[in-house]
Motif scaffolding. Structure first.
Motif, PDB file in Angstrom:
ATOM      1  N   UNK A  11       1.829   9.832  -9.074  1.00 37.83           N
ATOM      2  CA  UNK A  11       2.460   9.092  -7.976  1.00 37.83           C
ATOM      3  C   UNK A  11       3.789   9.732  -7.558  1.00 37.83           C
ATOM      4  N   UNK A  12       4.486  10.309  -8.520  1.00 38.12           N
ATOM      5  CA  UNK A  12       5.794  10.884  -8.171  1.00 38.12           C
ATOM      6  C   UNK A  12       5.650  12.170  -7.361  1.00 38.12           C
ATOM      7  N   UNK A  13       4.459  12.772  -7.385  1.00 37.37           N
ATOM      8  CA  UNK A  13       4.243  13.998  -6.603  1.00 37.37           C
ATOM      9  C   UNK A  13       3.574  13.700  -5.257  1.00 37.37           C
ATOM     10  N   UNK A  14       3.247  12.432  -5.038  1.00 42.91           N
ATOM     11  CA  UNK A  14       2.468  12.064  -3.854  1.00 42.91           C
ATOM     12  C   UNK A  14       3.373  11.851  -2.642  1.00 42.91           C
ATOM     13  N   UNK A  15       3.089  12.576  -1.568  1.00 43.80           N
ATOM     14  CA  UNK A  15       3.852  12.415  -0.325  1.00 43.80           C
ATOM     15  C   UNK A  15       2.851  12.333   0.841  1.00 43.80           C
ATOM     16  N   UNK A  16       3.268  11.775   1.973  1.00 44.14           N
ATOM     17  CA  UNK A  16       2.303  11.584   3.075  1.00 44.14           C
ATOM     18  C   UNK A  16       1.566  12.856   3.492  1.00 44.14           C
ATOM     19  N   UNK A  17       2.272  13.990   3.531  1.00 45.73           N
ATOM     20  CA  UNK A  17       1.589  15.212   3.961  1.00 45.73           C
ATOM     21  C   UNK A  17       1.613  16.304   2.892  1.00 45.73           C
ATOM     22  N   UNK A  18       1.818  15.918   1.663  1.00 41.51           N
ATOM     23  CA  UNK A  18       1.912  16.910   0.589  1.00 41.51           C
ATOM     24  C   UNK A  18       0.546  17.336   0.073  1.00 41.51           C
TER      25      UNK A  18
ATOM     26  N   UNK B 171       6.301  -0.227  -3.057  1.00 44.45           N
ATOM     27  CA  UNK B 171       6.542   0.225  -1.680  1.00 44.45           C
ATOM     28  C   UNK B 171       5.756   1.506  -1.403  1.00 44.45           C
ATOM     29  N   UNK B 172       5.786   2.385  -2.390  1.00 45.34           N
ATOM     30  CA  UNK B 172       5.060   3.650  -2.236  1.00 45.34           C
ATOM     31  C   UNK B 172       3.556   3.388  -2.075  1.00 45.34           C
ATOM     32  N   UNK B 173       3.050   2.495  -2.910  1.00 46.53           N
ATOM     33  CA  UNK B 173       1.621   2.191  -2.866  1.00 46.53           C
ATOM     34  C   UNK B 173       1.243   1.526  -1.547  1.00 46.53           C
ATOM     35  N   UNK B 174       2.117   0.650  -1.038  1.00 45.38           N
ATOM     36  CA  UNK B 174       1.840  -0.030   0.229  1.00 45.38           C
ATOM     37  C   UNK B 174       1.777   0.996   1.368  1.00 45.38           C
ATOM     38  N   UNK B 175       2.703   1.946   1.319  1.00 45.10           N
ATOM     39  CA  UNK B 175       2.688   3.008   2.335  1.00 45.10           C
ATOM     40  C   UNK B 175       1.388   3.802   2.230  1.00 45.10           C
ATOM     41  N   UNK B 176       1.014   4.130   0.999  1.00 45.21           N
ATOM     42  CA  UNK B 176      -0.215   4.905   0.802  1.00 45.21           C
ATOM     43  C   UNK B 176      -1.449   4.166   1.327  1.00 45.21           C
ATOM     44  N   UNK B 177      -1.484   2.857   1.087  1.00 43.23           N
ATOM     45  CA  UNK B 177      -2.626   2.076   1.577  1.00 43.23           C
ATOM     46  C   UNK B 177      -2.678   2.096   3.103  1.00 43.23           C
ATOM     47  N   UNK B 178      -1.506   1.932   3.729  1.00 40.18           N
ATOM     48  CA  UNK B 178      -1.463   1.937   5.197  1.00 40.18           C
ATOM     49  C   UNK B 178      -1.897   3.299   5.732  1.00 40.18           C
ATOM     50  N   UNK B 179      -1.391   4.355   5.102  1.00 38.74           N
ATOM     51  CA  UNK B 179      -1.749   5.702   5.551  1.00 38.74           C
ATOM     52  C   UNK B 179      -3.244   5.962   5.385  1.00 38.74           C
ATOM     53  N   UNK B 180      -3.777   5.446   4.295  1.00 35.82           N
ATOM     54  CA  UNK B 180      -5.194   5.682   4.047  1.00 35.82           C
ATOM     55  C   UNK B 180      -6.050   4.927   5.075  1.00 35.82           C
ATOM     56  N   UNK B 181      -5.635   3.706   5.421  1.00 31.70           N
ATOM     57  CA  UNK B 181      -6.376   2.956   6.455  1.00 31.70           C
ATOM     58  C   UNK B 181      -6.384   3.762   7.746  1.00 31.70           C
ATOM     59  N   UNK B 182      -5.201   4.232   8.131  1.00 30.55           N
ATOM     60  CA  UNK B 182      -5.093   4.997   9.377  1.00 30.55           C
ATOM     61  C   UNK B 182      -5.966   6.249   9.303  1.00 30.55           C
ATOM     62  N   UNK B 183      -5.945   6.889   8.161  1.00 37.08           N
ATOM     63  CA  UNK B 183      -6.730   8.114   7.967  1.00 37.08           C
ATOM     64  C   UNK B 183      -8.229   7.830   8.091  1.00 37.08           C
ATOM     65  N   UNK B 184      -8.664   6.754   7.432  1.00 34.89           N
ATOM     66  CA  UNK B 184     -10.092   6.402   7.473  1.00 34.89           C
ATOM     67  C   UNK B 184     -10.527   6.121   8.917  1.00 34.89           C
ATOM     68  N   UNK B 185      -9.699   5.370   9.656  1.00 35.51           N
ATOM     69  CA  UNK B 185     -10.046   5.025  11.030  1.00 35.51           C
ATOM     70  C   UNK B 185     -10.066   6.261  11.924  1.00 35.51           C
ATOM     71  N   UNK B 186      -9.124   7.147  11.658  1.00 36.23           N
ATOM     72  CA  UNK B 186      -9.043   8.379  12.438  1.00 36.23           C
ATOM     73  C   UNK B 186     -10.287   9.241  12.189  1.00 36.23           C
TER      74      UNK B 186
ATOM     75  N   UNK C  12      -1.648  13.631  -1.543  1.00 34.89           N
ATOM     76  CA  UNK C  12      -1.313  12.638  -0.510  1.00 34.89           C
ATOM     77  C   UNK C  12      -2.417  11.585  -0.461  1.00 34.89           C
ATOM     78  N   UNK C  13      -2.126  10.428   0.136  1.00 40.11           N
ATOM     79  CA  UNK C  13      -3.178   9.398   0.213  1.00 40.11           C
ATOM     80  C   UNK C  13      -4.420   9.871   0.969  1.00 40.11           C
ATOM     81  N   UNK C  14      -4.247  10.868   1.841  1.00 41.76           N
ATOM     82  CA  UNK C  14      -5.407  11.355   2.592  1.00 41.76           C
ATOM     83  C   UNK C  14      -6.336  12.176   1.714  1.00 41.76           C
ATOM     84  N   UNK C  15      -5.731  12.924   0.782  1.00 42.39           N
ATOM     85  CA  UNK C  15      -6.536  13.832  -0.032  1.00 42.39           C
ATOM     86  C   UNK C  15      -6.790  13.288  -1.438  1.00 42.39           C
ATOM     87  N   UNK C  16      -6.320  12.093  -1.711  1.00 39.85           N
ATOM     88  CA  UNK C  16      -6.336  11.565  -3.082  1.00 39.85           C
ATOM     89  C   UNK C  16      -7.773  11.380  -3.616  1.00 39.85           C
ATOM     90  N   UNK C  17      -8.003  11.976  -4.792  1.00 41.18           N
ATOM     91  CA  UNK C  17      -9.342  11.862  -5.389  1.00 41.18           C
ATOM     92  C   UNK C  17      -9.600  10.464  -5.941  1.00 41.18           C
TER      93      UNK C  17
END
Lengths: 538, 241
Positions: free
Chosen positions: B218-225, A478-493, B228-233
């Motif tokens: 993964x346990x430290x990863x949060x949407x705006x932390x 679930x966490x990974x699925x959320x991360x993938x969705x967020x990353x898609x949105x981020x890339x598009x943004x 995060x997936x935005x900053x993930x290397x």
């Protein structure tokens, strides 16, 4: 109220459409799409929506399409809005009723109030999949809705919010149609099983090591799939569905694949629930009849089928033989699929040696029929010791220690635990390295550890607890699925400007790259959703 | 390379008839007798001292002399590599001390094991289904190693291949591809028809295919932390086409 499963289903809409498009023509696919978008609609509303489309073909054609989809169980009548519960649970009865109609789509664990409400809300099969647009039935349905005046306003408000239909619909005496998610999930389950069969007959491992090795074969495989999908006109999920089917054809023993899928088809119409441990018993004749339905297999005889059934029922058994009938062991197949997924994570995360150790522990756990083992020293020596010996994982010291613990009143079933000391010989890994690997997997919650003290010495015992691991892995999914969705949105943004310039603009390369990134992320999310279904829905 | 040397048990020497033991001092004789009495098990230095009941310096000196005269040798005990372990030269370390066939000088002989695994896998790939005896015979017929492999040794290799998910252990049903194998007999079967050269095609699980599946943070990863997936290397590396 948040309907968690409905949120998950939204990601799967394209998969549902892909399934329909494989069986039906475009108007039916459009119809399903409309229903998916709007939730629940009357025939008139669907017709209004289609009026402008060339492919619609008038009300009669629409009725025909609804008929086809209802017969295939992809579309159903909406359940009773206010189900009657024989024994309503006092205060909870009212809100539960209010939720009833909405939550009919989702699948709860048994024994809950929701479960009872859902069961009560589901109309009998004859009405649920009835295509007779009989005003009396419609009127009955509507009358049922009107039986609880205190809730009806709220319910309609709720409906309007979620499905996007206006309140006027409910005022008319009409039948509301919606997509039957259960059937779609069932189809997906069958598809995944077929895929899993191919997976099993071909299994994993290459690679290993840790993150540095991540961009090895599997990523390239996904990338290749992405590339091939980019050249097609289909959405990525449809291509993925095709990949599944192609995988089955290419990888499985063709005979076994044919017979197995025939069994799935033959049993499908009898499946009433989603989470069923096994199929209905199927006779050789009925399987044979199903096999010869396809043109390719029309020349097959019973003599062809029987050896394949024997093959399918031998280890690892996908089907069970009961008398003259055959049963598909769904539960076992799903468990194997889950184990397979977990093992692939272990392989990727901790390397090949860890994968071997994990499988040793996992198999040792499965070797024992735990329910049959009585924990007494005599049986331990007779059964547990033998099992430990079978796996090559025990020494006298451990057994003595276990016996000592048993004598002091321990109730745990020790034969499922494997000691560090003896893993070395079984998996060809150095003792010191084994200890490190075990420790790492324990820290990652993939293993359980227990210290066994026997006088001055102590042993570390290890065990795979699949129940805990499944929860943990599903959580990560679930966490990974959320991360993938967020990353898609981020890339598009991030690349908004490039998107605006389009494929023919001056930044063509960047546009193509963005397209590939998006496809990789979305296809990974779809693949991940398949795995989520294995752990969550099936 | 060990795979051409074969199992150590086959190299066991016969005790020499003319031993230089005759020229030993009294202390050396005591120590030699103690060590020799342990045969292929050998003995740890501290235990030598205990049994011989001699002062430490005398023991150390005598052990050196015995080593120089080539009457004893130091061996690696895989149970405890840090301990000095002695054995009379006429014996080869037992399986308990050396670790058996799979060990070379106290370490796992990975090269030998891997070579053997490949041979066994190849045999199963060629035959589709084979019993342990068939695989053992085939390996021995090839004479890839200068000694024969026992059924037990091959069984250990096959068990590891099963754990590697490279082959399957199944019971014969006496039909179809199992027709030549008696009903109920355990045999080994290849997994699928395979990709190139019959190797199983790699198929990672859904979660293992993406960075999050194997992420240590993964346990430290949060949407705006901070992570995060935005900053993930890892994401960045993965999406770098």
């Amino acid at each position: 109220m948040v309907l968690f499963d409905n949120v998950l289903h939204r990601v799967r809409f394209s998969k549902f459409m892909a399934i329909v498009s494989q069986e039906f023509d475009k108007p039916c696919v459009d119809l399903i799409e409309t229903l998916l978008q709007h939730g629940r609609l009357s025939l008139e509303q669907i017709f209004d929506g289609f009026r402008d489309r060339k492919s619609s073909g008038g009300m009669e054609a629409l009725r025909g399409n609804i008929h086809k989809l209802v017969m295939a169980r992809y579309v159903e009548r909406c359940p009773v809005a206010e189900p009657f519960l024989a024994l309503p649970s006092e205060e909870e009865a009212a809100p539960a009723k209010r939720r009833g109609a909405k939550s009919a789509k989702i699948f709860f664990e048994p024994e809950t109030l929701e479960q009872r409400v859902l069961a009560a809300a589901v109309p009998p099969e004859a009405i649920r999949f009835s295509v007779e647009l009989n005003p009396e039935i419609s009127a009955d349905t509507e009358r049922d809705e009107n039986n609880s005046p205190s809730n009806v306003g709220e319910k309609r408000k709720h409906d309007a919010l979620e499905s996007g239909i206006d309140g006027g619909v409910a005022d008319k005496q009409v039948v509301l149609w919606r997509v039957n998610f259960e059937e779609f999930i069932r189809r997906l389950r069958h598809k995944l099983r077929s895929l899993f069969l191919s997976h099993l007959s071909h299994n994993i491992p290459t690679g290993g090591g840790w993150w540095n090795e991540i961009e090895t074969q599997d990523v390239h495989t996904v990338r290749r799939s992405v590339a091939s999908c980019l050249h097609g006109d289909f959405p990525i999920v449809l291509s993925e569905g095709q990949i599944c089917v192609e995988n089955v054809r290419a990888r499985l023993d063709d005979e076994a694949a044919t017979v197995f899928s025939a069994m799935l088809d033959a049993s499908r119409s009898e499946e009433k629930k989603l989470k069923i441990p096994s199929s209905v018993p199927l006779s050789v004749e009925s399987i044979y009849q199903e096999v010869i339905k396809s043109e390719k297999d029309r020349t097959k005889t019973l003599e062809h089928i029987i050896p394949v059934l024997d093959q399918l029922s031998s280890s690892p058994p996908f089907i069970r033989v009961i008398g003259d009938s055959y049963i598909i062991d769904f539960k076992h197949i799903i468990e194997l699929a889950q184990t397979d997924e977990v093992e692939s994570i272990v392989l990727k995360k901790y390397g090949k040696d860890a994968y071997r150790i994990f499988r040793l522990l996992s198999k040792a756990g499965r070797l024992l029929e735990t329910d049959k083992v009585l924990v007494t020293p005599q049986i331990l020596v007779g059964v547990g010791w033998d099992n430990l010996r079978t796996t090559g994982c025990a020494n006298i010291g451990i057994c003595k220690a276990i016996l000592l613990q048993l004598a002091s009143g321990a109730t745990r079933k020790p034969a499922l635990w494997i000691c560090t000391e003896v893993n070395v010989d079984s998996v060809f890994v150095e003792k010191k390295e084994t200890a490190n690997i075990l420790s790492k997997m324990w820290q990652g919650d993939y293993l359980q550890m227990e210290k066994l003290v026997a006088g001055p010495t102590h042993f570390l015992l290890w065990k795979v607890n699949m129940i805990n691991i499944r929860e943990h892995v599903l959580d990560d999914m679930f966490h990974a699925a959320l991360n993938l969705s967020l990353r898609v949105a981020y890339e598009l943004e991030q690349q908004k400007e490039i998107l605006n310039l389009g494929v023919h603009g001056p930044v063509k390369e960047k546009y193509e790259k963005l397209r590939k990134v998006r496809f990789l992320l979305e296809s990974s999310r779809m693949k991940l959703d398949d795995a989520v279904m294995i752990f969550h829905d099936f | 390379m060990s795979c051409f040397q074969g199992p150590s048990s086959l190299k066991r020497k016969r005790p020499e008839l003319k031993s230089p033991a005759q020229s030993l001092t009294e202390h050396e004789r005591i120590l030699y007798d103690v060590i020799r009495s342990k045969q292929d098990i050998g003995i740890w230095t501290r235990d030598v001292k205990k049994e011989a009941k001699l002062p430490d310096n005398v023991v150390n000196k005598s052990l050196k002399a015995l080593l120089v005269k080539n009457l004893i040798k130091e061996v690696v005990n895989i149970q405890n590599k840090g301990r000095k372990h002695f054995m009379a030269t006429e014996f080869e370390p037992s399986k308990e001390i050396s670790g058996g066939t799979w060990y070379l000088e106290g370490s796992l002989d990975r090269e030998f094991i891997e070579a053997l695994k490949q041979l066994c896998k190849e045999q199963i790939r060629l035959s589709g289904v084979a019993t342990l005896e068939e695989v053992t015979d085939s390996i021995n017929r090839r004479q890839a190693f200068n000694v024969g492999m026992t059924k037990q040794q091959i069984e250990e290799i096959m068990r590891t291949l099963v754990l590697d998910n490279a082959i399957m252990e199944v019971k014969s049903n006496g039909m179809g591809e199992f027709a030549s194998i008696p009903f109920g007999k355990v045999c080994y079967k290849r997994i699928g028809k395979g990709g190139l050269r019959g190797e199983p095609k790699a198929e990672a699980g859904a979660l293992a295919s993406i960075p999050c599946g194997v992420c240590p943070r993964i346990s430290y990863c949060t949407p705006d932390g901070i992570i995060s997936p935005k900053t993930c290397v890892y994401f960045k590396k993965w999406l770098d086409f």
